[in-house]
Motif scaffolding. Structure first.
Motif, mmCIF file in Angstrom:
data_model
loop_
_atom_site.group_PDB
_atom_site.id
_atom_site.type_symbol
_atom_site.label_atom_id
_atom_site.label_comp_id
_atom_site.label_asym_id
_atom_site.label_seq_id
_atom_site.Cartn_x
_atom_site.Cartn_y
_atom_site.Cartn_z
ATOM 1 N N ASP A 1 41.878 -16.215 35.681
ATOM 2 C CA ASP A 1 40.791 -15.973 34.726
ATOM 3 C C ASP A 1 39.642 -15.194 35.362
ATOM 4 O O ASP A 1 39.423 -15.246 36.576
ATOM 5 C CB ASP A 1 40.248 -17.303 34.185
ATOM 6 C CG ASP A 1 41.280 -18.056 33.361
ATOM 7 O OD1 ASP A 1 42.125 -17.394 32.743
ATOM 8 O OD2 ASP A 1 41.243 -19.300 33.358
ATOM 9 N N ASN A 2 38.880 -14.498 34.531
ATOM 10 C CA ASN A 2 37.648 -13.833 34.976
ATOM 11 C C ASN A 2 36.506 -14.847 34.885
ATOM 12 O O ASN A 2 36.047 -15.187 33.794
ATOM 13 C CB ASN A 2 37.370 -12.618 34.086
ATOM 14 C CG ASN A 2 36.141 -11.847 34.547
ATOM 15 O OD1 ASN A 2 35.451 -12.265 35.490
ATOM 16 N ND2 ASN A 2 35.857 -10.741 33.892
ATOM 17 N N LEU A 3 36.024 -15.309 36.027
ATOM 18 C CA LEU A 3 35.045 -16.398 36.068
ATOM 19 C C LEU A 3 33.642 -15.944 36.455
ATOM 20 O O LEU A 3 32.774 -16.775 36.709
ATOM 21 C CB LEU A 3 35.522 -17.476 37.055
ATOM 22 C CG LEU A 3 36.897 -18.100 36.765
ATOM 23 C CD1 LEU A 3 37.288 -19.044 37.895
ATOM 24 C CD2 LEU A 3 36.884 -18.846 35.445
ATOM 25 N N GLN A 4 33.420 -14.620 36.477
ATOM 26 C CA GLN A 4 32.138 -14.116 36.983
ATOM 27 C C GLN A 4 30.947 -14.683 36.216
ATOM 28 O O GLN A 4 29.937 -15.084 36.806
ATOM 29 C CB GLN A 4 32.123 -12.581 36.909
ATOM 30 C CG GLN A 4 30.918 -11.945 37.624
ATOM 31 C CD GLN A 4 30.858 -12.351 39.096
ATOM 32 O OE1 GLN A 4 31.848 -12.232 39.814
ATOM 33 N NE2 GLN A 4 29.703 -12.849 39.548
ATOM 34 N N GLU A 5 31.061 -14.736 34.899
ATOM 35 C CA GLU A 5 29.964 -15.260 34.070
ATOM 36 C C GLU A 5 29.617 -16.699 34.471
ATOM 37 O O GLU A 5 28.447 -17.074 34.574
ATOM 38 C CB GLU A 5 30.382 -15.201 32.597
ATOM 39 C CG GLU A 5 29.342 -15.747 31.629
ATOM 40 C CD GLU A 5 29.854 -15.821 30.194
ATOM 41 O OE1 GLU A 5 29.182 -16.482 29.376
ATOM 42 O OE2 GLU A 5 30.917 -15.248 29.905
ATOM 43 N N TYR A 6 30.668 -17.496 34.735
ATOM 44 C CA TYR A 6 30.447 -18.897 35.077
ATOM 45 C C TYR A 6 29.941 -19.052 36.516
ATOM 46 O O TYR A 6 29.155 -19.947 36.820
ATOM 47 C CB TYR A 6 31.752 -19.676 34.867
ATOM 48 C CG TYR A 6 32.227 -19.620 33.440
ATOM 49 C CD1 TYR A 6 31.674 -20.453 32.461
ATOM 50 C CD2 TYR A 6 33.207 -18.713 33.045
ATOM 51 C CE1 TYR A 6 32.088 -20.385 31.143
ATOM 52 C CE2 TYR A 6 33.629 -18.630 31.730
ATOM 53 C CZ TYR A 6 33.070 -19.470 30.781
ATOM 54 O OH TYR A 6 33.464 -19.390 29.473
ATOM 55 N N ASP B 1 27.933 -16.974 37.950
ATOM 56 C CA ASP B 1 26.504 -16.670 37.878
ATOM 57 C C ASP B 1 25.707 -17.887 37.418
ATOM 58 O O ASP B 1 24.616 -18.166 37.943
ATOM 59 C CB ASP B 1 26.262 -15.501 36.913
ATOM 60 C CG ASP B 1 26.828 -14.187 37.447
ATOM 61 O OD1 ASP B 1 27.068 -14.110 38.672
ATOM 62 O OD2 ASP B 1 27.048 -13.264 36.642
ATOM 63 N N ILE B 2 26.277 -18.621 36.458
ATOM 64 C CA ILE B 2 25.591 -19.820 35.953
ATOM 65 C C ILE B 2 25.481 -20.883 37.042
ATOM 66 O O ILE B 2 24.426 -21.510 37.221
ATOM 67 C CB ILE B 2 26.333 -20.386 34.711
ATOM 68 C CG1 ILE B 2 26.243 -19.418 33.540
ATOM 69 C CG2 ILE B 2 25.779 -21.762 34.320
ATOM 70 C CD1 ILE B 2 27.137 -19.743 32.371
ATOM 71 N N LYS C 1 22.840 -19.905 39.591
ATOM 72 C CA LYS C 1 21.486 -20.074 39.065
ATOM 73 C C LYS C 1 21.057 -21.543 39.075
ATOM 74 O O LYS C 1 19.872 -21.858 39.205
ATOM 75 C CB LYS C 1 21.405 -19.541 37.629
ATOM 76 C CG LYS C 1 21.324 -18.029 37.537
ATOM 77 C CD LYS C 1 21.257 -17.610 36.076
ATOM 78 C CE LYS C 1 21.282 -16.082 35.966
ATOM 79 N NZ LYS C 1 21.290 -15.648 34.549
#
Length: 426
Positions: free
Chosen positions: A393-398, A400-401, A404
């Motif tokens: 899976d593409n997990l980049q968004e998660y 980043d979360i 943060k």
């Protein structure tokens, strides 16, 4: 050997190709060629071995379409198997123009079947009782029958159909081809073969019943008092989303079914006391994944073919190895893999030891997991899914979360641990 190598109609070859089959199974390799030459066959083949194609191809090869009277009759023990076999033959013969195949069985209005028979049918697939009913009513004339198939012959005898079978075989012309398929070869089957076949070819796939490589078979020692609780642990340990659960008695079926419902699981039950209409409704629910667990006796489950069924649970141990093979053969169909889990109490030991001896080391005995082991298994299952997700899976968004929300006070490890806890609690 491939199906393209057989000397059969292109219409049949193309249909088989569309069904996704190319290579012959062992029983097909041994049975199809002599059957195409017109020999009688007595073949030992377990459920799920590909035997339907082994007799469907020779039967279809010699059907003469302009003659709209029955040219082949196939006898099956149950309504379910009749529907399954008729459906398979229809698929194989889909390119043969104007071919008519009809399944006849109890539990369906006889008038509808009568109307179709009167219009003309080439192949009849039926339960012995309903076939005789149509013969006696004058709806079914066997004078033009050239092929007779007894499918799951041992099950038909177990269900008390011997007289009906012999009555039908007596009514069919003597100049016919008779093919008999059975998972086991008891004396009664051999007597029928001797009495009603002409110099049959005897076929048995080597070690057919013992080699079930795609079914992982595990057995667990338990006791009557804790048996259902142990069953619940296995559901958790294996992450069972759906299963066919076998009990030896109607009383046992009712107990397990009601206990599953009390514990919040969607479940249904089938046994011999239930009407065919009710059993059909239950089966459709299970097939359509509207219910997770189907609890059944051996008789009620005969002839069932459920695609994508991963788990068989023997809540009660079978009384013999042949019944055990019939049960677990409901999973790992069409080349897929599956699990067979068996609960063994003290009272079952004699039967279980006999079954294990016959299984040629296929059954592995394991312990029921304790609470700590169960927690570890559940955690591992979630983490395995997480690791799989990381790879695909593409997990980049998660990511980043997470970055943060991590800090000196909250590490990424703590966030991961808290997330695992939330997943487990839900």
């Amino acid at each position: 050997m491939n199906f393209d190598d057989l000397n059969i109609l292109d219409e049949i070859k193309n249909a088989i190709r569309d069904m996704g089959f190319s290579k012959l199974t062992p029983i097909q390799k041994l049975a199809i060629k002599p059957a195409l030459k017109g020999f009688d066959l007595t073949a030992q083949a377990q459920t799920g071995s590909g035997k339907t194609l082994a007799f469907a191809i020779p039967v279809l090869q010699k059907v003469f379409i302009p003659d709209r009277s029955p040219q082949a009759i196939i006898l099956c023990p149950t309504r379910e198997l009749c529907m399954q076999v008729a459906g398979e033959i229809t698929k194989v013969g889909k390119n043969i123009k104007k071919l008519k195949v009809l399944a006849v069985y109890g539990g369906q209005p006889i008038g509808k079947q009568t109307r179709v028979l009167k219009k003309g049918v080439h192949i009849v697939v039926g339960t012995p009782g309903r076939v005789i009913d149509h013969i006696e009513r004058g709806n079914l004339d066997l004078i033009g029958v050239e092929s007779v198939v007894l499918d799951e012959a041992d099950e038909m005898l177990d269900m008390g159909f011997r007289q009906d079978i012999e009555r039908i075989l007596t009514d069919v012309p003597r100049q016919r081809q008779t093919m008999l398929f059975s998972a086991t070869m008891p004396t009664e089957i051999r007597k029928i073969a001797k009495a009603y076949q002409k110099n049959p070819k005897f076929i048995k796939v080597s070690n057919d019943r013992k080699n079930i490589p795609k079914i992982t078979q595990h057995a667990f020692k338990t006791n009557r008092k804790h048996k259902f609780d142990d069953f619940m642990k296995l559901i958790d340990a294996y992450g069972i989303k759906s299963a066919l659960v076998f009990c030896n008695t109607k009383k046992g079926v009712d107990f397990v079914f009601k206990s599953l419902k009390k514990n919040g699981y969607s479940a249904e039950a089938i046994h011999g006391d239930m009407s065919q209409k009710h059993r059909d409704i239950v089966m459709n629910k299970f097939r359509n994944s509207n219910v997770r667990f189907l609890v059944a006796t051996d008789v009620a489950a005969r002839g069932l073919d459920i695609s994508n069924l991963e788990f068989i649970v023997n809540y009660d141990v079978s009384t013999n190895y042949d019944d055990y093979v019939h049960r677990i053969g409901r999973t790992a169909r069409a080349g897929k893999s599956g699990y067979a889990l068996t609960l063994v109490s003290k009272e079952d030991l004699i039967n279980f030891n006999n079954i294990k001896k016959s299984s040629d080391g296929q059954i592995i005995e394991k312990n029921i997991p304790d609470d700590e082991e169960l927690e570890n298994i559940k955690n591992k299952r979630v983490l395995d899914e997480v690791k799989k997700s990381i790879k695909i899976d593409n997990l980049q968004e998660y990511l980043d979360i997470i970055k943060k929300n991590s800090s000196e006070d909250i590490s990424t490890e703590e966030l991961a641990a808290a997330l695992l806890k939330k997943v487990r609690e839900n």
